[in-house]
Enzyme design. Structure first.
Site, short mmCIF file in Angstrom:
data_model
loop_
_atom_site.label_atom_id
_atom_site.label_comp_id
_atom_site.label_asym_id
_atom_site.label_seq_id
_atom_site.Cartn_x
_atom_site.Cartn_y
_atom_site.Cartn_z
N LEU A 124 0.84 -1.20 0.00
CA LEU A 124 0.00 0.00 0.00
C LEU A 124 0.88 1.26 0.00
O LEU A 124 0.75 2.13 -0.86
CB LEU A 124 -0.92 -0.02 1.23
CG LEU A 124 -1.85 1.18 1.43
CD1 LEU A 124 -2.85 1.29 0.28
CD2 LEU A 124 -2.62 1.06 2.75
N THR A 125 1.82 1.32 0.96
CA THR A 125 2.64 2.53 1.14
C THR A 125 3.50 2.83 -0.08
O THR A 125 3.99 1.92 -0.75
CB THR A 125 3.55 2.33 2.37
OG1 THR A 125 2.73 2.02 3.50
CG2 THR A 125 4.37 3.56 2.69
N PRO A 127 6.48 6.06 -1.70
CA PRO A 127 7.40 7.09 -1.21
C PRO A 127 6.68 8.37 -0.79
O PRO A 127 7.03 8.98 0.21
CB PRO A 127 8.32 7.34 -2.42
CG PRO A 127 8.29 6.04 -3.18
CD PRO A 127 6.92 5.46 -2.97
N GLY A 130 2.24 7.80 2.58
CA GLY A 130 2.38 6.94 3.76
C GLY A 130 1.09 6.99 4.55
O GLY A 130 0.14 6.26 4.26
N ASP A 241 -8.68 -2.94 9.55
CA ASP A 241 -9.53 -3.01 10.77
C ASP A 241 -9.20 -4.27 11.56
O ASP A 241 -9.09 -4.25 12.78
CB ASP A 241 -11.02 -3.07 10.38
CG ASP A 241 -11.63 -1.70 10.19
OD1 ASP A 241 -10.94 -0.69 10.42
OD2 ASP A 241 -12.82 -1.64 9.81
N GLU A 364 1.23 -0.05 10.01
CA GLU A 364 -0.23 -0.29 9.97
C GLU A 364 -0.99 0.92 10.53
O GLU A 364 -2.01 0.78 11.20
CB GLU A 364 -0.59 -1.61 10.65
CG GLU A 364 0.03 -2.77 9.86
CD GLU A 364 -0.41 -4.16 10.27
OE1 GLU A 364 -1.31 -4.29 11.12
OE2 GLU A 364 0.15 -5.13 9.71
N GLY A 365 -0.46 2.11 10.26
CA GLY A 365 -1.06 3.37 10.70
C GLY A 365 -0.40 3.86 11.97
O GLY A 365 -0.42 3.16 12.99
N SER A 367 0.35 6.18 15.41
CA SER A 367 -0.55 6.51 16.53
C SER A 367 -1.41 7.73 16.18
O SER A 367 -2.59 7.79 16.52
CB SER A 367 0.26 6.81 17.79
OG SER A 367 0.80 5.62 18.28
C1 LIG Z 1 9.53 -1.90 9.05
C2 LIG Z 1 8.32 -1.40 8.31
C3 LIG Z 1 7.47 -2.31 7.70
C4 LIG Z 1 6.38 -1.85 6.96
N1 LIG Z 1 5.58 -2.75 6.29
C5 LIG Z 1 4.64 -2.29 5.42
C6 LIG Z 1 3.94 -3.20 4.56
O1 LIG Z 1 4.12 -4.41 4.62
N2 LIG Z 1 3.06 -2.68 3.66
C7 LIG Z 1 2.81 -1.34 3.56
O2 LIG Z 1 2.00 -0.95 2.73
N3 LIG Z 1 3.45 -0.45 4.38
C8 LIG Z 1 4.36 -0.89 5.29
N4 LIG Z 1 5.05 -0.01 6.09
C9 LIG Z 1 4.78 1.41 5.96
C10 LIG Z 1 4.09 2.03 7.19
O3 LIG Z 1 2.76 1.61 7.27
C11 LIG Z 1 4.25 3.56 7.06
O4 LIG Z 1 5.62 3.84 7.32
C12 LIG Z 1 3.35 4.32 7.99
O5 LIG Z 1 1.99 4.17 7.62
C13 LIG Z 1 3.68 5.82 8.05
O6 LIG Z 1 3.89 6.36 6.78
P1 LIG Z 1 5.22 7.24 6.50
O7 LIG Z 1 6.38 6.41 6.95
O8 LIG Z 1 5.21 7.68 5.10
O9 LIG Z 1 5.12 8.47 7.48
P2 LIG Z 1 4.34 9.87 7.18
O10 LIG Z 1 2.98 9.60 6.68
O11 LIG Z 1 5.23 10.74 6.38
O12 LIG Z 1 4.22 10.45 8.65
C14 LIG Z 1 5.28 11.17 9.30
C15 LIG Z 1 4.74 11.71 10.61
O13 LIG Z 1 3.67 12.62 10.36
C16 LIG Z 1 2.49 12.22 11.08
N5 LIG Z 1 1.31 12.56 10.28
C17 LIG Z 1 1.08 12.32 8.98
N6 LIG Z 1 -0.13 12.77 8.62
C18 LIG Z 1 -0.70 13.30 9.73
C19 LIG Z 1 -1.96 13.91 10.01
N7 LIG Z 1 -2.91 14.08 9.09
N8 LIG Z 1 -2.17 14.37 11.28
C20 LIG Z 1 -1.25 14.20 12.25
N9 LIG Z 1 -0.04 13.62 12.04
C21 LIG Z 1 0.22 13.17 10.80
C22 LIG Z 1 2.66 10.72 11.26
O14 LIG Z 1 1.86 10.23 12.34
C23 LIG Z 1 4.14 10.61 11.51
O15 LIG Z 1 4.41 10.90 12.86
C24 LIG Z 1 6.12 -0.45 6.88
C25 LIG Z 1 6.98 0.45 7.53
C26 LIG Z 1 8.07 0.00 8.22
C27 LIG Z 1 8.98 1.01 8.88
#
Ligand SMILES: Cc1cc2nc3c(=O)[nH]c(=O)nc-3n(C[C@H](O)[C@H](O)[C@H](O)COP(=O)(O)OP(=O)(O)OC[C@H]3O[C@@H](n4cnc5c(N)ncnc54)[C@H](O)[C@@H]3O)c2cc1C
Length: 385
Positions: A124-125, A127, A130, A241, A364-365, A367
């Site tokens: 899903l995620t 660059p 996220g 969910d 998975e989202g 906090s």
């Molecule tokens: C080891 C690992 C395994 C993973 N496995 C998978 C996988 O199998 N499949 C997959 O699809 N993804 C996977 N992920 C991705 C993971 O779900 C995302 O990293 C996560 O959802 C956060 O996205 P981001 O890293 O782009 O952070 P960002 O979205 O850039 O967030 C950065 C910060 O901003 C905050 N933020 C962002 N938007 C808001 C808002 N509207 N209000 C308040 N705060 C906000 C966030 O809470 C965070 O603190 C994995 C990540 C890691 C590190």
């Protein structure tokens, strides 16, 4: 007690023994080699855990969410990395197929995933997408009997081992919003799919996460999950969910392990002529850990029961994931503090558990995203009333 309850109780007891007798002694080996030994993967297969969430009609164990969280929280008393291999595969990697797949797609993939012969990943995620997953830009363009996929998926757990990927991509222009997002079941080995080198992570050694790149990747139209365009995002959210309650159960197992590590250490370590467990400030830290671990377990069990009753649990699953993983962070920090300088040294399990725990508040989202979901659902309930 029904026959079913007896079988599940036996499974829970077996997994409890397995975690304590086989997995905990293998933790250091996993940390050093960054791999789960083949013998452990074989044992996980024998226990049927690769098919934990998959219905019995497709050769899985068909556990209800309540049964699943009981098993998972026993298993994650040992390092959460062991769970990551099978739990992500038959968690988010598979739930989309189970929930919204066509009969043919279920028959084609679920039995092999249940046996552990096929590992499934969730893409899903991206660059630039996220937390705001709905802004994803991977495209899937229909071309006769095929779709052509282009885009990069970031941080895909288990992708170096996966044989099947659930890939979320846009089949309509961005203006269509989430209604323009579809999901595809893409098999490994298809031309145009590349798995990048795994990331070097802070923790979770033994679990491998890499980007998955699609360059003019042609997949048959039959790969469209559920056979319909535009339902992909909802499928992904329904999977999450469920998966968030599962992840909260992972946190529960880790909280209970940390509490035991902290209590054992406090009873063993002597300062000022007595075990540090006799100092009330240390007792306060242990008591806070015990109270929060119990609260997390109680919450996860209550929500899993609600799911069993067929209720929509979007708000509750976000509450569980938010509370249990934040509680885990606080517990890991306190237990490390109880270990003093030794908590900072690699020979002690708490050093590793502290690093592993950090991930649960992110994937998975985050906090913050759980807080947004909870508030959105609350407002929706109030304005609909
Ligand atoms: C080891 C690992 C395994 C993973 N496995 C998978 C996988 O199998 N499949 C997959 O699809 N993804 C996977 N992920 C991705 C993971 O779900 C995302 O990293 C996560 O959802 C956060 O996205 P981001 O890293 O782009 O952070 P960002 O979205 O850039 O967030 C950065 C910060 O901003 C905050 N933020 C962002 N938007 C808001 C808002 N509207 N209000 C308040 N705060 C906000 C966030 O809470 C965070 O603190 C994995 C990540 C890691 C590190």
């Amino acid at each position: 007690m029904t026959e079913r309850e007896e079988i599940v109780d036996q499974l829970v007891a077996t997994v409890r023994r397995f975690a304590r007798e086989q997995l905990i002694p293998a933790e250091q080996e996993v940390e050093e080699t960054d791999d789960i030994p083949e013998r452990i993967i074989r044992q996980i297969k024998e226990l049927g855990l690769f098919g934990m969430t998959i219905p019995e009609s497709y050769d899985g164990l068909g556990l209800s969410l309540f049964e699943e969280i009981r098993v998972v929280s026993e298993l994650t008393y040992a390092s959460p990395v062991f769970r990551s291999y099978f739990g992500t595969s038959n968690g988010v990697g598979t739930l989309g197929i189970t929930i919204d797949g066509t009969e043919e797609q279920r028959r084609q993939y679920l039995p092999r995933i249940a046996k552990g012969d096929l590992v499934a990943s969730f893409c899903l995620t991206e660059p630039d997408a996220g937390s705001d997953a709905a802004s994803l830009t991977t495209r899937a363009v229909r071309d006769g009997d095929h779709y052509v996929i282009n885009g990069t998926k970031r941080f895909t757990t288990n992708s170096p081992h996966a044989g099947i990927f659930t890939v979320f991509a846009r089949t309509a222009p961005k203006e269509a919003g989430i209604a323009g997002i579809s999901a595809f079941l893409v098999e490994r080995g298809v031309a145009g799919l590349t798995v990048a080198k795994p990331y070097k992570k802070m923790g979770f050694r033994g679990s491998h996460t890499a980007d998955v790149i699609f360059e003019d990747c042609r997949v048959p139209a039959a790969a469209l999950l559920g056979g319909r365009e535009g339902i992909g995002f909802q499928t992904g959210m329904k999977s999450l969910d469920h998966a968030r309650v599962h992840m909260a159960a992972v946190a529960v197992g880790m909280c209970e392990r940390l509490l035991d590590e902290g209590t054992a250490y406090a009873l063993d370590r002597r300062q000022f002529g007595r075990p540090i467990a006799q100092f009330q400030l240390v007792q306060g830290m242990l008591a806070d850990c015990a109270a929060e671990a119990l609260a997390a377990r109680s919450m996860v069990e209550a929500v899993a029961r609600e799911h069993q009753d067929g209720r929509r649990i979007t708000k509750q699953s976000a509450c569980c994931k938010y509370f249990a993983t934040e509680a885990l962070g606080r517990i890991a920090d306190r237990v490390l503090q109880i270990h003093g300088g030794y908590g900072y040294i690699k020979e002690y399990a708490v050093e590793r558990l502290y690093r592993d725990a950090r991930l649960l508040r992110i994937f998975e989202g985050t906090s913050q995203i759980q807080q947004l979901i909870i508030a959105r659902e609350l407002i929706k309930e109030r304005t609909a009333a």
